[in-house]
Design an enzyme around this catalytic site. Sequence first.
Site, PDB file in Angstrom:
ATOM      1  CG  ASP A 101      17.064  34.943  25.519  1.00 25.85           C
ATOM      2  OD1 ASP A 101      18.039  34.580  24.823  1.00 25.85           O
ATOM      3  OD2 ASP A 101      16.163  35.678  25.096  1.00 25.85           O
ATOM      4  CG  ASN A 109      26.254  34.058  16.553  1.00 29.67           C
ATOM      5  OD1 ASN A 109      27.180  33.338  16.886  1.00 29.67           O
ATOM      6  ND2 ASN A 109      24.988  33.714  16.726  1.00 29.67           N
ATOM      7  CG  ASP A 118      28.205  27.213  16.680  1.00 29.06           C
ATOM      8  OD1 ASP A 118      27.125  27.807  16.881  1.00 29.06           O
ATOM      9  OD2 ASP A 118      28.512  26.693  15.598  1.00 29.06           O
ATOM     10  CD  GLU A 144      19.429  33.849  21.084  1.00 32.27           C
ATOM     11  OE1 GLU A 144      18.947  34.980  20.950  1.00 32.27           O
ATOM     12  OE2 GLU A 144      19.476  33.017  20.156  1.00 32.27           O
TER      13      GLU A 144
END
Length: 203
Positions: A101, A109, A118, A144
């Site tokens: 993770d 973001n 991305d 993620e």
Amino acid sequence: PVVVLIEKGDASDRILALDLGACDCLPADICDQEMAARIRAHLRQKERMDHLRQVKSDLARLALTDSLTHLYNRAFFDVTLEAELARSVRTGKPFSLMLLDLDHFKKVNDTYGHGQGDRVLQEVAKCLGRTVRRTDTPCRYGGEEFAIILPETNAPQAFTLASRIHKSLQALSEGFNLHGQPITISIGLTCFAGDNTISPQDV
């Protein structure tokens, strides 16, 4: 395509040739123009079949692949994990499962935009692909989160791989302009020993 020429013979010979896999069965004295036309027709049919097989293969790959990272997707992970579990029970050989993770990914973001987020996911996926063995199955688990199925791998071996992943991501982090914010990842792993004994370990 296989085209058979028969100099002499009755219908049984032609039927036998077709049953054995021939695409066509022609008399040996057929004119050159007709033979060429028939061969061209068979070649066109072969090209259409090859194209359809390629399309089918591409669709199957897309159905099992995450479009952003090009890793296997959650559906493929679920099927592969079930199969590996059954194999471990049957053979008694261990396998390990690793869940990964990305830390504080929402901040990436929110601060730098989803385009940069991305790109981080794509580079992390490439890093995982370079680090794991060819027999391992790295997947995008969701968002993620990533997962790696490690066949015939005990807990210490999986821990060693997790350490390599951490080092690889540390080097990767230096290539992003995130104003000093490192790319870090939390990893949890567990090993199934084939006898219903599960030994969890956090990294």
